[in-house]
Design a protein around this motif. Structure first.
Motif, PDB file in Angstrom:
ATOM      1  N   MET A 149       0.829  -1.205   0.000  1.00  0.00           N
ATOM      2  CA  MET A 149       0.000   0.000   0.000  1.00  0.00           C
ATOM      3  C   MET A 149       0.867   1.261   0.000  1.00  0.00           C
ATOM      4  SD  MET A 149      -3.003  -1.201   2.645  1.00  0.00           S
ATOM      5  CE  MET A 149      -3.896   0.361   2.542  1.00  0.00           C
ATOM      6  N   LEU A 150       1.926   1.264   0.806  1.00  0.00           N
ATOM      7  CA  LEU A 150       2.810   2.427   0.867  1.00  0.00           C
ATOM      8  C   LEU A 150       3.554   2.618  -0.462  1.00  0.00           C
ATOM      9  CD1 LEU A 150       4.278   1.980   4.458  1.00  0.00           C
ATOM     10  CD2 LEU A 150       2.564   3.642   3.718  1.00  0.00           C
ATOM     11  N   LEU A 151       4.049   1.522  -1.029  1.00  0.00           N
ATOM     12  CA  LEU A 151       4.750   1.623  -2.310  1.00  0.00           C
ATOM     13  C   LEU A 151       3.812   2.086  -3.417  1.00  0.00           C
ATOM     14  CD1 LEU A 151       6.886  -1.650  -2.133  1.00  0.00           C
ATOM     15  CD2 LEU A 151       7.773   0.695  -2.131  1.00  0.00           C
ATOM     16  N   LEU A 152       2.588   1.588  -3.390  1.00  0.00           N
ATOM     17  CA  LEU A 152       1.616   1.998  -4.403  1.00  0.00           C
ATOM     18  C   LEU A 152       1.273   3.479  -4.246  1.00  0.00           C
ATOM     19  CD1 LEU A 152       0.128   0.689  -6.764  1.00  0.00           C
ATOM     20  CD2 LEU A 152      -1.808   0.318  -5.244  1.00  0.00           C
ATOM     21  N   GLY A 153       1.171   3.924  -2.987  1.00  0.00           N
ATOM     22  CA  GLY A 153       0.941   5.349  -2.758  1.00  0.00           C
ATOM     23  C   GLY A 153       2.071   6.189  -3.321  1.00  0.00           C
ATOM     24  N   GLY A 154       3.327   5.743  -3.107  1.00  0.00           N
ATOM     25  CA  GLY A 154       4.469   6.452  -3.670  1.00  0.00           C
ATOM     26  C   GLY A 154       4.462   6.437  -5.187  1.00  0.00           C
ATOM     27  N   LEU A 155       4.070   5.292  -5.769  1.00  0.00           N
ATOM     28  CA  LEU A 155       4.027   5.174  -7.230  1.00  0.00           C
ATOM     29  C   LEU A 155       3.002   6.131  -7.821  1.00  0.00           C
ATOM     30  CD1 LEU A 155       4.740   3.687  -9.886  1.00  0.00           C
ATOM     31  CD2 LEU A 155       2.966   2.019  -9.307  1.00  0.00           C
ATOM     32  N   ILE A 156       1.798   6.161  -7.242  1.00  0.00           N
ATOM     33  CA  ILE A 156       0.758   7.038  -7.758  1.00  0.00           C
ATOM     34  C   ILE A 156       1.158   8.501  -7.616  1.00  0.00           C
ATOM     35  CG2 ILE A 156      -1.646   7.758  -7.482  1.00  0.00           C
ATOM     36  CD1 ILE A 156      -1.246   4.980  -8.753  1.00  0.00           C
ATOM     37  N   SER A 157       1.788   8.846  -6.475  1.00  0.00           N
ATOM     38  CA  SER A 157       2.240  10.224  -6.275  1.00  0.00           C
ATOM     39  C   SER A 157       3.293  10.610  -7.302  1.00  0.00           C
ATOM     40  CB  SER A 157       2.798  10.402  -4.865  1.00  0.00           C
ATOM     41  OG  SER A 157       1.780  10.278  -3.898  1.00  0.00           O
ATOM     42  N   LEU A 158       4.210   9.691  -7.586  1.00  0.00           N
ATOM     43  CA  LEU A 158       5.250   9.977  -8.570  1.00  0.00           C
ATOM     44  C   LEU A 158       4.650  10.147  -9.957  1.00  0.00           C
ATOM     45  CD1 LEU A 158       8.206  10.316  -9.281  1.00  0.00           C
ATOM     46  CD2 LEU A 158       8.413   7.829  -9.451  1.00  0.00           C
ATOM     47  N   ALA A 164       9.018  15.859  -2.143  1.00  0.00           N
ATOM     48  CA  ALA A 164       7.628  15.973  -1.690  1.00  0.00           C
ATOM     49  C   ALA A 164       6.778  14.781  -2.098  1.00  0.00           C
ATOM     50  CB  ALA A 164       7.004  17.261  -2.243  1.00  0.00           C
ATOM     51  N   THR A 165       7.212  14.058  -3.123  1.00  0.00           N
ATOM     52  CA  THR A 165       6.378  12.998  -3.688  1.00  0.00           C
ATOM     53  C   THR A 165       6.156  11.839  -2.728  1.00  0.00           C
ATOM     54  OG1 THR A 165       6.998  13.506  -5.963  1.00  0.00           O
ATOM     55  CG2 THR A 165       6.235  11.276  -5.515  1.00  0.00           C
ATOM     56  N   ALA A 166       7.237  11.288  -2.172  1.00  0.00           N
ATOM     57  CA  ALA A 166       7.116  10.108  -1.307  1.00  0.00           C
ATOM     58  C   ALA A 166       6.254  10.371  -0.077  1.00  0.00           C
ATOM     59  CB  ALA A 166       8.496   9.616  -0.906  1.00  0.00           C
ATOM     60  N   PRO A 167       6.478  11.473   0.682  1.00  0.00           N
ATOM     61  CA  PRO A 167       5.623  11.726   1.845  1.00  0.00           C
ATOM     62  C   PRO A 167       4.145  11.879   1.479  1.00  0.00           C
ATOM     63  CG  PRO A 167       7.596  13.080   1.961  1.00  0.00           C
ATOM     64  CD  PRO A 167       7.584  12.441   0.613  1.00  0.00           C
ATOM     65  N   GLN A 168       3.869  12.450   0.313  1.00  0.00           N
ATOM     66  CA  GLN A 168       2.478  12.598  -0.116  1.00  0.00           C
ATOM     67  C   GLN A 168       1.832  11.237  -0.351  1.00  0.00           C
ATOM     68  OE1 GLN A 168       2.638  15.104  -3.580  1.00  0.00           O
ATOM     69  NE2 GLN A 168       2.891  16.996  -2.393  1.00  0.00           N
ATOM     70  N   GLY A 169       2.595  10.327  -0.953  1.00  0.00           N
ATOM     71  CA  GLY A 169       2.059   8.989  -1.191  1.00  0.00           C
ATOM     72  C   GLY A 169       1.793   8.247   0.091  1.00  0.00           C
ATOM     73  N   VAL A 170       2.738   8.354   1.043  1.00  0.00           N
ATOM     74  CA  VAL A 170       2.557   7.701   2.338  1.00  0.00           C
ATOM     75  C   VAL A 170       1.366   8.297   3.074  1.00  0.00           C
ATOM     76  CG1 VAL A 170       3.589   7.364   4.611  1.00  0.00           C
ATOM     77  CG2 VAL A 170       4.982   7.060   2.554  1.00  0.00           C
ATOM     78  N   GLN A 171       1.275   9.624   3.064  1.00  0.00           N
ATOM     79  CA  GLN A 171       0.183  10.299   3.758  1.00  0.00           C
ATOM     80  C   GLN A 171      -1.173   9.903   3.185  1.00  0.00           C
ATOM     81  OE1 GLN A 171       0.508  14.558   3.658  1.00  0.00           O
ATOM     82  NE2 GLN A 171      -1.282  14.885   4.962  1.00  0.00           N
ATOM     83  N   MET A 231      -2.039   7.103   1.971  1.00  0.00           N
ATOM     84  CA  MET A 231      -2.400   5.736   2.339  1.00  0.00           C
ATOM     85  C   MET A 231      -2.618   5.545   3.838  1.00  0.00           C
ATOM     86  SD  MET A 231      -2.824   3.661  -0.143  1.00  0.00           S
ATOM     87  CE  MET A 231      -2.569   3.595  -1.929  1.00  0.00           C
ATOM     88  N   MET A 232      -2.175   6.473   4.662  1.00  0.00           N
ATOM     89  CA  MET A 232      -2.226   6.274   6.103  1.00  0.00           C
ATOM     90  C   MET A 232      -3.646   6.073   6.651  1.00  0.00           C
ATOM     91  SD  MET A 232       0.675   5.777   7.203  1.00  0.00           S
ATOM     92  CE  MET A 232       0.176   5.669   8.921  1.00  0.00           C
ATOM     93  N   PRO A 233      -4.671   6.848   6.225  1.00  0.00           N
ATOM     94  CA  PRO A 233      -6.017   6.589   6.753  1.00  0.00           C
ATOM     95  C   PRO A 233      -6.490   5.167   6.493  1.00  0.00           C
ATOM     96  CG  PRO A 233      -5.948   8.720   5.653  1.00  0.00           C
ATOM     97  CD  PRO A 233      -4.651   8.043   5.355  1.00  0.00           C
ATOM     98  N   ALA A 234      -6.231   4.675   5.279  1.00  0.00           N
ATOM     99  CA  ALA A 234      -6.654   3.306   4.959  1.00  0.00           C
ATOM    100  C   ALA A 234      -5.870   2.292   5.769  1.00  0.00           C
ATOM    101  CB  ALA A 234      -6.466   3.041   3.469  1.00  0.00           C
TER     102      ALA A 234
END
Length: 527
Positions: free
Chosen positions: A81-90, A340-347, A349-352
């Motif tokens: 989930m975290l990696l996917l969040g980073g991928l989508i943000s990138l 900025a990209t990686a923290p945005q992706g992690v953030q 996904m955090m609620p889920a």
């Protein structure tokens, strides 16, 4: 730790029922799950608060560390989930999502074709339901936003094309798991004239809920069929608004591309193709490794039966992220964008992730409460044989709804249904097993504590309870038709009769809602 036994007590359903009722009435999912967890912990530990706290600590730590080692299944899913969040943000930063949205706007002429694009994506992501919901949602969200399709509708399309497809596909993580259980049932009952995979294939048309849920998706797309709360969410979306849960009212829907790079479709297509193909490769590869360790011959189905889904998805996400990074390097994005990209992706996904952790916790509590065993024991009542398919369907619905897991329901109810069928009427074996699969998917679909519902809402960026409440009318409509179909199947012994009865109910309801929708549209036009 000695826990109180509730396998023969109605109290076993209290924690999940309490969590579900509170989630629906308060719309505060974490609070509701937390209360359900605490209630179960107190009951299991004979109302002793100290041992209840110790019990909860053991559960939470067990999510990450179990049997002296990392709980790889859970940890890998969180990493994915975290990696996917980073991928989508990138991909958003490079402009890939913008490029896909622009392509979708050019290709999709209206809201119907945008919905169809989302629905058809399941055929590229059919290997696993989590994979589908978390991948397709962010990909298609820019397109559905452009055509003012509500996030609730997007979540419905994700959820209603994920599990129903996976449960009828032999080449999927679901299909492999089910085939493995069917193999055990055949061995236990001494059945040698049919293979597990042939048995699975014969059960596909008998899985009335999955088949007609997919038909419902087609009707919803083709005729813009909005039932119940979905109608209001679609109206808000067409007015350019999204529901703001924190303010209790709609907010403006803003679609911006400011700060995005000049990436094109290749920056979307290549990482996503890598994600899909490498997921399939690593699933087959990990399964083949497991077969080799056991000294068994390789086969595609056998490898999927023994695959490690979590690690396969993590490896696939890493491959996809690497491809996306290589593509991004050619665009010469500023360093601040990368940072900025990686923290945005992690953030994002955090609620889920937090809700998922609570859902896993209450899943363990429900398992210890023996809710599934209590509900399964209800089948021991003396009832006419002809009613058995409908009965096991209802019980599977209730069990998966209460426990929030279809796979757990498969594990309990499939062997039980097999034993009951062989002891009463062997001709009902396949209908009863198919009824278990159908009921398990319905409960998993509809339950607020289901991880499938949580991740579908996450993929669509939709509030969790908005997704549950807008999907429920569609799910209940199809489920009642399936119940009637299993009644007909048990009474007549004919699969065609069951399909026909379900079809009559299904199309009659669709016609009713379409006429009602047309009347409302006429009234709005003349007002």
């Amino acid at each position: 730790m000695n826990l109180v036994q509730y396998s023969d007590s109605l109290l076993s359903v209290v924690p999940p029922l309490l969590a579900v009722i509170l989630a629906i009435t308060t719309r505060r999912v974490l609070l509701s799950l937390g209360i359900g967890i605490l209630a179960g912990a107190v009951l299991l530990n004979n109302y002793n608060p100290l041992t209840a706290l110790q019990y909860l600590f053991n559960i939470v730590s067990g999510i990450f560390w179990s049997d002296g080692a990392i709980n790889s299944g859970n940890v890998n899913m969180l990493l994915f989930m975290l990696l996917l969040g980073g991928l989508i943000s990138l991909m958003t930063a490079t402009g890939a999502t913008r490029a896909f949205a622009e392509w979708g706007v050019r290709r999709c002429k209206d809201r119907r074709s945008a919905n169809m694009l989302t629905g058809l994506m399941v055929f590229a992501f059919f290997i696993d339901d989590f994979f589908h919901s978390l991948s397709v949602g962010p990909i298609c969200r820019p397109v559905t936003d452009r055509f003012q399709i509500s996030r609730a509708k997007l979540a419905y399309l994700l959820d209603s094309t994920a599990a129903p497809v996976c449960v009828i596909m032999p080449i999927s993580s679901w299909g492999a798991f089910i085939i493995a259980i069917l193999g055990g049932i055949l061995v236990t009952n001494g059945i040698t004239d049919i293979s597990p995979i042939a048995m699975f294939v014969q059960m596909i048309p008998m899985n009335l809920y999955a088949v007609f849920t997919l038909l419902m998706v087609l009707v919803v797309i083709a005729f813009q069929l909005d039932i119940g709360p979905m109608r209001q969410h679609e109206r808000w979306a067409q007015e350019g608004k999204l529901w703001d849960e924190s303010k209790g009212r709609p907010q403006g829907l803003e679609i911006t591309t400011e700060g995005q790079g000049k990436g094109g479709m290749i920056d979307m297509v290549l990482p996503i193709a890598t994600l899909t193909l490498s997921s399939i490769f690593f699933m087959v590869w990990s399964g083949a490794e497991a077969l080799s360790a056991k000294g068994q011959a390789f086969s595609l189905i056998a490898s999927l039966e023994h695959t490690d889904v979590g690690s396969s998805l993590v490896y696939a996400a890493l491959c996809s992220l690497a491809v996306s990074i290589v593509l991004a390097l050619r665009l010469k994005l500023p360093a601040k964008v990368w940072l900025a990209t990686a923290p945005q992706g992690v953030q994002a996904m955090m609620p889920a992730i937090i809700i998922l952790l609570f859902a896993w916790t209450i899943g363990t509590v429900v398992s210890d409460m023996q809710t599934g065993q209590y509900l399964a024991a209800l089948t021991k009542s003396s009832i006419p044989v002809q009613l058995l398919p409908a009965l096991v369907f209802v019980l599977a619905c209730g069990m998966s709804f209460a426990t929030g897991t279809s796979w757990g329901t498969f594990g309990i109810m499939l062997p039980l249904a097999g034993d009951i069928a062989m002891a009463s009427d062997a001709s009902l074996l396949l209908p009863m097993l198919a009824a278990v699969l159908a009921g398990s998917v319905f409960g998993d679909h509809s339950s607020p504590i289901s991880s499938t519902s949580i991740l579908s809402a996450t993929g669509a960026s939709c509030h969790h309870m908005d997704h549950v409440m807008t999907q429920l009318p569609y799910a209940v409509t199809v489920a009642f038709g399936a119940f009637l179909g299993y009644l007909a199947m048990g009474i007549t012994g004919s699969t065609l009769a069951g399909i026909a009865v379900t079809a009559i109910w299904f199309f009659a309801n669709c016609a009713f809602h379409l006429r009602r929708h047309k009347r409302q549209q006429t009234q709005l036009a003349t007002a």
